[in-house]
Design a protein around this motif. Structure first.
Motif, short mmCIF file in Angstrom:
data_model
loop_
_atom_site.label_atom_id
_atom_site.label_comp_id
_atom_site.label_asym_id
_atom_site.label_seq_id
_atom_site.Cartn_x
_atom_site.Cartn_y
_atom_site.Cartn_z
N HIS A 25 0.84 -1.20 0.00
CA HIS A 25 0.00 0.00 0.00
C HIS A 25 0.87 1.26 0.00
O HIS A 25 1.98 1.27 0.56
CB HIS A 25 -0.90 0.01 1.23
N VAL A 26 0.36 2.29 -0.63
CA VAL A 26 1.04 3.59 -0.67
C VAL A 26 0.48 4.47 0.45
O VAL A 26 -0.74 4.59 0.60
CB VAL A 26 0.84 4.28 -2.04
N LYS A 27 1.36 5.06 1.21
CA LYS A 27 0.96 5.90 2.34
C LYS A 27 0.69 7.32 1.84
O LYS A 27 1.56 7.95 1.26
CB LYS A 27 2.07 5.90 3.39
N ARG A 28 -0.52 7.82 2.06
CA ARG A 28 -0.88 9.18 1.63
C ARG A 28 -0.64 10.16 2.77
O ARG A 28 -1.13 9.98 3.88
CB ARG A 28 -2.35 9.23 1.21
N VAL A 29 0.15 11.19 2.49
CA VAL A 29 0.35 12.28 3.45
C VAL A 29 0.07 13.59 2.72
O VAL A 29 0.12 13.65 1.49
CB VAL A 29 1.77 12.29 4.05
N GLU A 30 -0.19 14.63 3.46
CA GLU A 30 -0.45 15.94 2.86
C GLU A 30 0.53 16.95 3.42
O GLU A 30 0.73 17.02 4.64
CB GLU A 30 -1.89 16.37 3.13
N ILE A 31 1.14 17.72 2.52
CA ILE A 31 2.08 18.76 2.94
C ILE A 31 1.56 20.11 2.49
O ILE A 31 0.87 20.21 1.46
CB ILE A 31 3.50 18.51 2.36
N PRO A 32 1.86 21.19 3.22
CA PRO A 32 1.33 22.50 2.85
C PRO A 32 1.98 23.06 1.59
O PRO A 32 3.18 22.92 1.39
CB PRO A 32 1.67 23.37 4.08
N LYS A 33 1.17 23.68 0.74
CA LYS A 33 1.67 24.38 -0.44
C LYS A 33 1.87 25.86 -0.09
O LYS A 33 1.32 26.35 0.91
CB LYS A 33 0.65 24.25 -1.59
N PRO A 34 2.66 26.60 -0.89
CA PRO A 34 2.89 28.02 -0.60
C PRO A 34 1.61 28.85 -0.54
O PRO A 34 1.55 29.85 0.17
CB PRO A 34 3.77 28.47 -1.78
N ASN A 35 0.56 28.40 -1.28
CA ASN A 35 -0.69 29.17 -1.28
C ASN A 35 -1.62 28.83 -0.12
O ASN A 35 -2.75 29.29 -0.07
CB ASN A 35 -1.42 28.98 -2.62
N PRO A 48 -2.84 0.19 -4.05
CA PRO A 48 -3.82 0.79 -3.12
C PRO A 48 -3.20 1.90 -2.29
O PRO A 48 -2.01 1.84 -1.93
CB PRO A 48 -4.24 -0.40 -2.24
N VAL A 49 -3.98 2.92 -1.99
CA VAL A 49 -3.51 4.09 -1.25
C VAL A 49 -4.21 4.14 0.11
O VAL A 49 -5.44 4.07 0.19
CB VAL A 49 -3.78 5.39 -2.03
N VAL A 50 -3.39 4.26 1.18
CA VAL A 50 -3.93 4.39 2.53
C VAL A 50 -4.03 5.87 2.87
O VAL A 50 -3.03 6.58 2.95
CB VAL A 50 -3.04 3.68 3.57
N LEU A 51 -5.25 6.37 3.07
CA LEU A 51 -5.49 7.78 3.37
C LEU A 51 -5.14 8.08 4.83
O LEU A 51 -5.05 7.16 5.65
CB LEU A 51 -6.94 8.14 3.08
N PRO A 52 -4.92 9.38 5.18
CA PRO A 52 -4.58 9.73 6.56
C PRO A 52 -5.59 9.23 7.60
O PRO A 52 -5.22 8.96 8.74
CB PRO A 52 -4.54 11.27 6.52
N ASN A 53 -6.87 9.08 7.20
CA ASN A 53 -7.88 8.61 8.16
C ASN A 53 -7.97 7.08 8.22
O ASN A 53 -8.82 6.53 8.93
CB ASN A 53 -9.25 9.19 7.81
N LYS A 81 -2.88 25.86 0.58
CA LYS A 81 -3.58 24.59 0.36
C LYS A 81 -2.65 23.43 0.67
O LYS A 81 -1.47 23.61 0.96
CB LYS A 81 -4.08 24.52 -1.08
N MET A 82 -3.17 22.22 0.59
CA MET A 82 -2.39 21.03 0.90
C MET A 82 -2.11 20.24 -0.38
O MET A 82 -2.97 20.13 -1.25
CB MET A 82 -3.13 20.14 1.90
N ARG A 83 -0.89 19.71 -0.48
CA ARG A 83 -0.52 18.88 -1.64
C ARG A 83 -0.44 17.42 -1.19
O ARG A 83 0.30 17.10 -0.26
CB ARG A 83 0.83 19.31 -2.20
N PRO A 84 -1.19 16.52 -1.84
CA PRO A 84 -1.13 15.10 -1.45
C PRO A 84 0.13 14.43 -2.00
O PRO A 84 0.46 14.58 -3.18
CB PRO A 84 -2.39 14.52 -2.10
N LEU A 85 0.81 13.72 -1.15
CA LEU A 85 1.98 12.95 -1.55
C LEU A 85 1.73 11.47 -1.28
O LEU A 85 1.13 11.11 -0.27
CB LEU A 85 3.23 13.39 -0.78
N GLY A 86 2.19 10.63 -2.19
CA GLY A 86 2.09 9.19 -1.99
C GLY A 86 3.47 8.64 -1.67
O GLY A 86 4.41 8.82 -2.44
#
Length: 637
Positions: A103-113, A219-224, A115-120
């Motif tokens: 499985h791919v671990k999904r994390v979100e990092i902040p963008k300069p604007n 498959p991607v595992v979401l933060p929740n 918003k959040m950018r999803p990373l796998g």
């Protein structure tokens, strides 16, 4: 080695040096040459799963940013480096035989604007598998990619993209630029279309194609904790994603190029210049302008961010509609209507990779016409981000609990400034963009560093850090405890470099322009090291990998005696005892002849005397011996 050779500055490309260590250079060259001839590749898995390619993948990935980040299985590079070489290779090969991605671990990092950018984040074993594949596919794809695509490619950079864009404005007088923004490009790539494009590129190994499709659909595992099964897109954060993105958009590059720049005609050809032996495009372009209704256009692309330059608004409107339709219908990519636009560069600037590009009047040319040149600024968004980042770091410095932490945070601040300068100094108006930030930060520093006795001068005149030395000339530089805080406003513009003609990592001639082949040791010795790894129970892949680097760094000589090492009588010594630290890092290792190695560890006087008489070290060699003996807890001799 001759004196003349020593005077030549040694150019080194890290990835190319790694390929030399593992004897993969000729293999990659052959793949590139075959791809140039448009030959298909139907048996790539034997190269991907070769021992040298697997070990090279470990070498390339082990110090990557993010190699210490765990996937869903909590495995990092530090867990893998403890395995033996044989076990590591066997594990990778076994996974390729029956490949099922974790499985791919999904994390979100902040963008300069904001918003959040999803990373796998794939598992570490999947990242190694992707790196094995990337190393083999890269030379094949490089032979097919368009020359003005600059994102995520070896030997190309954002600087080259900005330089090429400025050249289109200055030399080709391209007044209009077409911007088409793709909504969430990495999340919208169609898998079926991408697999067809990979096949068309010449990659037709069916086993490999099955593995690539499985990687795309991992498959991607979401933060929740929920699990999703992707039907489109390539996960940002995956090692293969940038290459796959370039494969997807390469078709668009060539479609634009074939409208004008690479247009082939029966009766109009490039003009051959006898004096240089090169072909000039200008004659063909001149004839096309006279005899055809083709729209003159040039594309410059960096990943999913691209500009199409043209000469008139009428042309720009047609290019805008055609490009939008092509991307939507051919690649199935959604377009952002709000961000897509046509810009007249004489009236308004256009953003590209953090720079604002605009045509500004500058005198007259030779025939009396108004002359326009490209002026570039740092974008407002980038300036705001720079100011906020540096202000945040100033607050961290203010709150430093002790002198050691203060010095560490000052060094981080300086490295941030140097990084900003290195990227943005190619803007023609970089000083005008950064000086207002300097004035604001000076006020902030004056208020927040009151308790740190901020000074304009320092008693220390010698700073060893070469990156900081140029800033000591500036009157804007301030000092805390005689350590400089370098100014963001002390910057001078530098001409952006165009990509060098002929540079290529996968040809002998192209490599010579950026890289000097290692000549410290013969190739047969490196091959012997690869074929004869240390095979004891405690010998890890990290130890064997670093042994090759050490052998080259030491020029194949003993670190103490300076004599050429006999490969069968060479030992890899841990400076601090392995059973205490389990440390196989490069900095903790040194290669020695076997007798010297024994002398470091022996403790009885008779045995010490025996080896001293055998080796006969001079004063300098004895000093090195004693340093190593002291580090393992033995007395000096």
């Amino acid at each position: 080695m001759s004196e003349n050779f020593k005077k030549i500055p040694r150019m080194k490309n890290t990835r190319l040096r790694h390929a030399e260590y593992y004897g993969m250079t000729e293999t990659f060259d052959a793949l590139y040459a075959k791809s140039k001839e448009n030959q298909p590749f139907k048996n790539l898995m034997h190269i991907i799963t070769s021992e040298d390619n697997i070990l090279l993948a470990y070498r390339n990935i082990k110090r990557n940013n993010g190699s210490a980040t765990a996937g869903v299985d909590d495995v990092t590079i530090y867990d893998i480096e403890k395995l033996s070489t044989a076990k590591f290779i066997a594990t990778v090969k076994k996974r390729f035989r029956q490949y099922h991605p974790r499985h791919v671990k999904r994390v979100e990092i902040p963008k300069p604007n904001g918003k959040m950018r999803p990373l796998g984040i794939p598992s570490m074993w999947d990242r190694i598998a992707q790196q094995c594949i990337l190393q083999v596919l890269e030379p094949i794809c490089e032979a097919k990619f368009y020359k003005y695509s600059f994102g995520f490619r070896p030997t190309k950079s954002a600087e080259n993209a900005i330089s090429t864009a400025a050249s289109r404005i200055n030399n080709n007088r391209m007044q209009y630029v077409v911007d088409i923004d793709i909504k969430g490009f990495f999340d919208e790539v169609k898998h079926t279309k991408l697999m067809r494009q990979i096949w068309t590129t010449g990659i037709q190994d069916k086993q490999l194609l099955v593995i690539l499709r499985k990687m795309l659909k991992a498959p991607v595992v979401l933060p929740n904790g929920d699990i999703t099964y992707p039907t489109k897109g390539t996960p940002q954060g995956g090692i293969l994603s940038p290459l796959l993105a370039n494969i997807n958009l390469n078709e668009f590059d060539w479609w634009i190029a074939n409208q004008w720049e690479s247009k082939k005609c029966r009766s109009i050809n490039n003009h051959y210049i006898k004096s240089t032996g090169l072909y000039s495009h200008q004659y063909r372009y001149k004839q096309l302008r006279k005899t055809s209704s083709l729209k003159e256009m040039y594309v410059v692309r960096y990943a999913d961010d691209f500009k199409i330059f043209t000469t008139s608004r009428a042309n720009a409107k047609k290019i805008f509609i055609a490009s939008k339709m092509w991307l939507e219908e051919r690649l199935g990519l959604p377009i952002s209507e709000e961000k897509s636009q046509i810009t007249n560069l004489k009236k308004k600037s256009s953003e590209f990779l953090g720079f604002d590009l605009k045509m500004e009047r500058k005198g007259y040319d030779r025939v009396g016409n108004k002359k326009f040149v490209c002026h570039s600024h740092i974008t407002e968004k980038a300036r705001k981000r720079i100011k906020e980042q540096l202000k945040s770091q100033i607050k961290v410095i203010q709150r430093a609990p002790n002198g050691q932490e203060l010095m560490k945070q000052l060094q981080i601040y300086n490295s941030m400034v140097i990084g900003i300068h290195n990227y943005y100094q190619i803007a023609t108006q970089v000083n005008a963009s950064l000086m207002p930030i300097q004035y604001q930060l000076t006020v902030v520093e004056r208020h927040r560093f009151k308790h740190l006795s901020l000074k304009k001068r320092s008693k220390v005149h010698h700073i060893k850090d070469k990156g900081i030395q140029p800033y000591l000339r500036s009157k804007m530089t301030r000092y805390i405890n005689d350590y400089p805080i370098i100014p963001i406003g002390f910057i001078k513009t530098r001409n952006a470099l165009m990509p060098k003609n002929g540079v290529c990592k996968f040809t002998t001639e192209g490599r010579a322009l950026i890289h000097q082949k290692q000549r410290s040791v013969p190739e047969w010795q490196l091959q012997w090291l690869r074929e004869h790894p240390i095979s004891s129970d405690r010998a890890t892949i990290e130890l064997n990998d670093n042994r090759i680097s050490l052998f080259v760094a030491q020029n194949g000589k003993c670190a103490v005696m300076g004599e050429e090492l006999i490969l069968t009588e060479m030992d890899c010594h841990h400076k601090t005892l392995w059973h205490k630290t389990k440390d196989d890092r490069y900095s903790n290792l040194v290669l020695l002849s076997r007798d010297v190695h024994k002398l470091i560890h022996v403790t009885t006087k008779e045995t010490i005397q025996k080896y001293v008489e055998m080796i006969k070290p001079n004063a300098e060699q004895r000093h090195k011996l004693n340093q190593l003996r002291t580090m393992v807890g033995n007395e000096a001799i």
